[in-house]
Design a protein around this motif. Structure first.
Motif, PDB file in Angstrom:
ATOM      1  N   THR A 153      78.882 143.839 174.463  1.00 22.94           N
ATOM      2  CA  THR A 153      78.694 142.862 173.391  1.00 22.94           C
ATOM      3  C   THR A 153      77.569 143.283 172.462  1.00 22.94           C
ATOM      4  O   THR A 153      77.661 143.096 171.236  1.00 22.94           O
ATOM      5  CB  THR A 153      78.409 141.467 173.972  1.00 22.94           C
ATOM      6  OG1 THR A 153      79.463 141.098 174.855  1.00 22.94           O
ATOM      7  CG2 THR A 153      78.310 140.431 172.862  1.00 22.94           C
ATOM      8  N   ILE A 154      76.517 143.848 173.005  1.00 25.80           N
ATOM      9  CA  ILE A 154      75.435 144.361 172.146  1.00 25.80           C
ATOM     10  C   ILE A 154      75.983 145.446 171.224  1.00 25.80           C
ATOM     11  O   ILE A 154      75.635 145.500 170.031  1.00 25.80           O
ATOM     12  CB  ILE A 154      74.262 144.884 172.994  1.00 25.80           C
ATOM     13  CG1 ILE A 154      73.552 143.717 173.687  1.00 25.80           C
ATOM     14  CG2 ILE A 154      73.260 145.662 172.127  1.00 25.80           C
ATOM     15  CD1 ILE A 154      72.459 144.139 174.650  1.00 25.80           C
ATOM     16  N   TRP A 155      76.839 146.299 171.748  1.00 25.33           N
ATOM     17  CA  TRP A 155      77.466 147.314 170.896  1.00 25.33           C
ATOM     18  C   TRP A 155      78.249 146.665 169.760  1.00 25.33           C
ATOM     19  O   TRP A 155      78.159 147.097 168.602  1.00 25.33           O
ATOM     20  CB  TRP A 155      78.407 148.194 171.731  1.00 25.33           C
ATOM     21  CG  TRP A 155      77.703 149.193 172.597  1.00 25.33           C
ATOM     22  CD1 TRP A 155      76.390 149.548 172.546  1.00 25.33           C
ATOM     23  CD2 TRP A 155      78.289 149.975 173.643  1.00 25.33           C
ATOM     24  NE1 TRP A 155      76.108 150.499 173.493  1.00 25.33           N
ATOM     25  CE2 TRP A 155      77.250 150.784 174.180  1.00 25.33           C
ATOM     26  CE3 TRP A 155      79.568 150.063 174.183  1.00 25.33           C
ATOM     27  CZ2 TRP A 155      77.477 151.675 175.230  1.00 25.33           C
ATOM     28  CZ3 TRP A 155      79.797 150.948 175.228  1.00 25.33           C
ATOM     29  CH2 TRP A 155      78.768 151.749 175.738  1.00 25.33           C
ATOM     30  N   LEU A 156      79.038 145.634 170.076  1.00 25.58           N
ATOM     31  CA  LEU A 156      79.828 144.954 169.049  1.00 25.58           C
ATOM     32  C   LEU A 156      78.937 144.296 168.001  1.00 25.58           C
ATOM     33  O   LEU A 156      79.219 144.356 166.795  1.00 25.58           O
ATOM     34  CB  LEU A 156      80.731 143.901 169.697  1.00 25.58           C
ATOM     35  CG  LEU A 156      81.903 144.423 170.526  1.00 25.58           C
ATOM     36  CD1 LEU A 156      82.581 143.271 171.266  1.00 25.58           C
ATOM     37  CD2 LEU A 156      82.918 145.155 169.655  1.00 25.58           C
ATOM     38  N   ILE A 157      77.868 143.670 168.450  1.00 26.10           N
ATOM     39  CA  ILE A 157      76.938 143.019 167.523  1.00 26.10           C
ATOM     40  C   ILE A 157      76.310 144.047 166.591  1.00 26.10           C
ATOM     41  O   ILE A 157      76.232 143.843 165.368  1.00 26.10           O
ATOM     42  CB  ILE A 157      75.859 142.253 168.295  1.00 26.10           C
ATOM     43  CG1 ILE A 157      76.483 141.060 169.036  1.00 26.10           C
ATOM     44  CG2 ILE A 157      74.753 141.767 167.350  1.00 26.10           C
ATOM     45  CD1 ILE A 157      75.554 140.415 170.043  1.00 26.10           C
ATOM     46  N   ARG A 158      75.868 145.152 167.154  1.00 25.53           N
ATOM     47  CA  ARG A 158      75.253 146.196 166.335  1.00 25.53           C
ATOM     48  C   ARG A 158      76.243 146.777 165.330  1.00 25.53           C
ATOM     49  O   ARG A 158      75.863 147.195 164.230  1.00 25.53           O
ATOM     50  CB  ARG A 158      74.693 147.303 167.225  1.00 25.53           C
ATOM     51  CG  ARG A 158      73.489 146.890 168.072  1.00 25.53           C
ATOM     52  CD  ARG A 158      73.013 148.054 168.932  1.00 25.53           C
ATOM     53  NE  ARG A 158      72.655 149.200 168.096  1.00 25.53           N
ATOM     54  CZ  ARG A 158      72.627 150.461 168.546  1.00 25.53           C
ATOM     55  NH1 ARG A 158      72.921 150.724 169.813  1.00 25.53           N
ATOM     56  NH2 ARG A 158      72.289 151.441 167.740  1.00 25.53           N
ATOM     57  N   LYS A 159      77.512 146.805 165.703  1.00 22.63           N
ATOM     58  CA  LYS A 159      78.527 147.408 164.842  1.00 22.63           C
ATOM     59  C   LYS A 159      78.982 146.470 163.732  1.00 22.63           C
ATOM     60  O   LYS A 159      79.209 146.907 162.592  1.00 22.63           O
ATOM     61  CB  LYS A 159      79.729 147.831 165.684  1.00 22.63           C
ATOM     62  CG  LYS A 159      80.801 148.601 164.917  1.00 22.63           C
ATOM     63  CD  LYS A 159      81.854 149.161 165.869  1.00 22.63           C
ATOM     64  CE  LYS A 159      82.889 149.999 165.134  1.00 22.63           C
ATOM     65  NZ  LYS A 159      83.892 150.584 166.066  1.00 22.63           N
ATOM     66  N   TYR A 160      79.089 145.154 164.030  1.00 21.12           N
ATOM     67  CA  TYR A 160      79.740 144.256 163.081  1.00 21.12           C
ATOM     68  C   TYR A 160      78.859 143.160 162.493  1.00 21.12           C
ATOM     69  O   TYR A 160      79.276 142.498 161.537  1.00 21.12           O
ATOM     70  CB  TYR A 160      80.961 143.611 163.751  1.00 21.12           C
ATOM     71  CG  TYR A 160      82.038 144.600 164.117  1.00 21.12           C
ATOM     72  CD1 TYR A 160      82.810 145.221 163.138  1.00 21.12           C
ATOM     73  CD2 TYR A 160      82.280 144.936 165.449  1.00 21.12           C
ATOM     74  CE1 TYR A 160      83.796 146.137 163.466  1.00 21.12           C
ATOM     75  CE2 TYR A 160      83.265 145.849 165.797  1.00 21.12           C
ATOM     76  CZ  TYR A 160      84.024 146.445 164.806  1.00 21.12           C
ATOM     77  OH  TYR A 160      84.994 147.355 165.148  1.00 21.12           O
TER      78      TYR A 160
END
Length: 308
Positions: free
Chosen positions: A218-225
């Motif tokens: 989820t941290i990856w998704l937040i950083r990406k979008y």
């Protein structure tokens, strides 16, 4: 055999009885159909599942992996699929009846703007399993995302967005695909008439996995979008949510590792349109600490955390 319209692909890992149950139910609906192919992917099982699937190799395609690669193991099945559409299942999920298969095909045949169909997920007692990924009302409608144990997608589109993300292993892979499908201009449609039973077998769903992978991914998704400064708030929120789960599971070290990997990974940011930000509002609220605390105190039942 005619070229298949639908490829059913399922993944299993060390859950022999679940795989047996699922495959027998699928075969019950597909035995006399030449427009459907079945592909079973084994993630290096050691409990007899691999040998069981081999006994079906004259009726279905069997792919044997040499190591457990997590959800990305499904990609090997997707790459072998020949159908116009791919219907994805878990080793403990199956369609309620053959009509579900026809509805999936018909939906994608007749609605050229729909790239992915999200199924209604229910228990063996026909009780809907509510998830924040799906609408809360059982009427056909636009959906933000889908649940990985029961959905159908156009094969060409799925290939274009890169199948499931290789780095995720487990959890939130659906959201990455949903973002990519939306970014490609396609719609996700919730079709409650396409019903999938999910038995939710607990074997293999250990506490540390449910702390580590949802937090990191989820941290990856937040950083990406997510756009700054909102991304900072959502990351801090996700860390707090992860802390709560880590304390419940006694897995604090897993949380530290998840946050470390989540923040240090090289992420190429994509800026969603304002329309996409609205489309994924539920995802952002699900990862907002204020929102979670509000519903926790107001109505715990509305804080839906299924399939995180």
């Amino acid at each position: 055999m005619m070229s298949p319209r639908l490829s059913i692909v399922f993944l299993n890992f060390n859950r022999l009885e679940e795989t047996r149950h699922t495959l027998e139910r699928i075969w019950q609906f597909c035995e006399n159909r030449d427009d459907i192919e079945i592909i079973g992917v084994d993630n290096a099982s050691s409990d007899g599942t691999r040998e069981y699937l081999r006994s079906w190799s004259d009726r279905i395609q069997v792919i044997e992996l040499e190591e457990n690669t997590g959800i990305v193991g499904l990609n090997k099945g997707f790459e072998q699929a020949c159908g116009d559409y791919i219907f994805v299942l878990d080793d403990d999920s199956y369609p309620v009846d053959s009509a579900c298969l026809d509805r999936l095909i018909d939906c994608l045949d007749t609605h050229k703007d729909i790239g992915l169909v999200a199924c209604r997920i229910e228990t063996p007692l026909e009780v809907p399993v509510r998830s924040w990924h799906l609408p809360l009302t059982d009427i056909p409608q636009e959906s933000m995302a889908f649940v990985g144990c029961g959905f159908a997608v156009r094969r060409v589109l799925f290939k274009r967005v890169g199948w499931f993300p290789e780095s995720f292993f487990l959890y939130q892979n659906e959201m990455e695909v949903a973002f990519q499908v939306a970014g490609s201009g396609w719609h996700i449609h919730y079709a409650p008439g396409c019903r999938v039973v999910h038995r939710e077998a607990p074997k293999g769903r250990t506490g540390w996995r449910q702390v580590f992978f949802p937090t990191r991914n989820t941290i990856w998704l937040i950083r990406k979008y997510a756009s700054p400064p909102f991304s900072v708030y959502f990351i801090l929120s996700r860390m707090a949510i992860g802390l709560f789960r880590a304390l419940q599971a006694g897995e604090f070290a897993c949380l530290v590792k998840a946050v470390n990997q989540g923040l240090k990974a090289n992420i190429v940011r994509e800026k969603p349109s304002s329309d996409m930000d609205k489309r994924f509002k539920t995802f952002w609220l699900q990862n907002s600490l204020i929102h979670q605390l509000f519903y926790l105190f107001k109505d715990p039942q509305k804080s839906v955390k299924k399939y995180d």
